[in-house]
Design an enzyme around this catalytic site. Sequence first.
Site, PDB file in Angstrom:
ATOM      1  N   ASP A  62      -2.108  -0.009   5.954  1.00 44.77           N
ATOM      2  CA  ASP A  62      -2.268   0.198   7.211  1.00 44.77           C
ATOM      3  C   ASP A  62      -3.240   0.591   7.469  1.00 44.77           C
ATOM      4  O   ASP A  62      -4.163   1.007   8.636  1.00 44.77           O
ATOM      5  CB  ASP A  62      -1.412   1.655   6.821  1.00 44.77           C
ATOM      6  CG  ASP A  62      -2.387   2.628   6.771  1.00 44.77           C
ATOM      7  OD1 ASP A  62      -1.855   1.905   5.304  1.00 44.77           O
ATOM      8  OD2 ASP A  62      -2.401   3.682   6.845  1.00 44.77           O
ATOM      9  N   ASP A  88       0.249   5.088   1.194  1.00 39.15           N
ATOM     10  CA  ASP A  88      -0.256   6.239   2.787  1.00 39.15           C
ATOM     11  C   ASP A  88      -0.302   4.578   3.122  1.00 39.15           C
ATOM     12  O   ASP A  88      -1.392   4.483   4.024  1.00 39.15           O
ATOM     13  CB  ASP A  88      -1.166   7.196   2.022  1.00 39.15           C
ATOM     14  CG  ASP A  88      -1.350   7.914   1.179  1.00 39.15           C
ATOM     15  OD1 ASP A  88      -0.793   9.169   1.453  1.00 39.15           O
ATOM     16  OD2 ASP A  88      -1.581   7.821  -0.148  1.00 39.15           O
ATOM     17  N   ASP A  99       0.441  -0.948  -0.437  1.00 38.68           N
ATOM     18  CA  ASP A  99      -0.218  -0.464  -0.500  1.00 38.68           C
ATOM     19  C   ASP A  99       0.847   0.900  -0.219  1.00 38.68           C
ATOM     20  O   ASP A  99       2.259   0.887   0.612  1.00 38.68           O
ATOM     21  CB  ASP A  99      -0.559  -0.007   1.661  1.00 38.68           C
ATOM     22  CG  ASP A  99      -1.692   1.122   1.816  1.00 38.68           C
ATOM     23  OD1 ASP A  99      -1.956   1.899   1.065  1.00 38.68           O
ATOM     24  OD2 ASP A  99      -1.262   1.611   2.439  1.00 38.68           O
TER      25      ASP A  99
END
Length: 380
Positions: A310, A128, A126
């Site tokens: 996250d 960000d 991922d």
Amino acid sequence: MDLTSKHTSPVLTEPAPMNKSRLGIHPAILPYSQSGGSFPPSKYITIPRKKSGKFDDVWSNGWLDAMKSSSPPRKKLIKDFDVDFPSDDDTDVAYSSWMLKYPSALNSLEQITSYAKNKKIAVFLDYDGTLSPIVDDPDCAVMSNAMRCAVRNVAKYFPTAIISGRKREKVSELVGLTELYYAGSHGMDIVGPVGQTVLNSHPNCIGSTDQQVFGTLVKKTKDIKGAKLENHKFCAAVHYRNVDEKNWPTIAQCVHDVLKDHPRLRLTHGRKVLEIRPVIDWNKGKAVEFLLESLGLNSSEDVLPIFIGDDRTDEDAFKVLRERNQGYGILVSPMPKETNAFYSLRDPSEVMEFLRGLVRSQKKKVVGGGGEEGGKQRIG
Ligand SMILES: O=P(O)(O)OC[C@H]1O[C@H](O[C@H]2O[C@H](CO)[C@@H](O)[C@H](O)[C@H]2O)[C@H](O)[C@@H](O)[C@@H]1O
């Protein structure tokens, strides 16, 4: 942003650039059923509901609770509420006991790499909050050179893909490495590295870009101070990180009103962001499956996919790996969270250490004649 298409597939609106091979879009599109990405409100805070009547929609559908628990709680955000925020010691204890269930991937590196000994590792990342720290302005979410170098090295040894909620072109510009696979708009738009064979292309690609929904969102939210919108082509992001919390019901209601008029769109929650996407059964988990299949990495005995993320939208990918009983999801979080991941890392700096560790262990394997014929593991 193409949000209103009558087509029942994630769509490609532009031809693949000459130097990129487009992997295309999976044809199996089903009506969306809510899975993953939906979490109970934070166990740490319960913010009293304000009775207003005006925002009943967004209270009753749980959006506001989800918004309030959409990023690790910060003391400054909850100081106005009568809540019992845990002390630092309590937080440490809670995190340590949570880590019994989701051990540190860094501390488990040896275990992971020894399990991967006779397997090909495929790395999914991922962006960000995983490769770049979360910052107030999405345009300033840059990745450090050290992280870029770590990702570049990983890609020398393992097929590596970035799977982001952002527009594909944007995330590929932020990462700046041509040797990776990029999936933007939560996996709805996928291209491979320079020179890589085109693996698929969905026949229902359409050539128009519909700005109407995005335009409406811009109009409706223009007076909300701090609101920021991003057009990701196949989805849209409405950020409220910099909006005063008292205006969260207003921004939620604006988005709710737009969705009410567009039943083919749905909402998912990210970190202080409302994400609007088409009602199709497609998410980061499907993108991982699609990439594994497209790259000839579908064999569960020989391949070990690792997905590091996250956010709630990454849970779809963690869930897929769990259900396939293949590979590991790794959640990046500095606090305990409900997750489908297998391991955890605290923050992007630990992600970088983990990636470096993977490379080190692969180098050892190559030098030690562990079965690989040189640098990168062969695909397909
Ligand atoms: O799937 P990702 O690569 O994690 O993208 C998810 C969203 O990330 C970005 O927003 C988040 O990061 C921003 C920068 O740190 C932060 O300001 C924001 O509050 C976060 O939600 C991006 O701007 C979104 O468009 C992505 O959907």
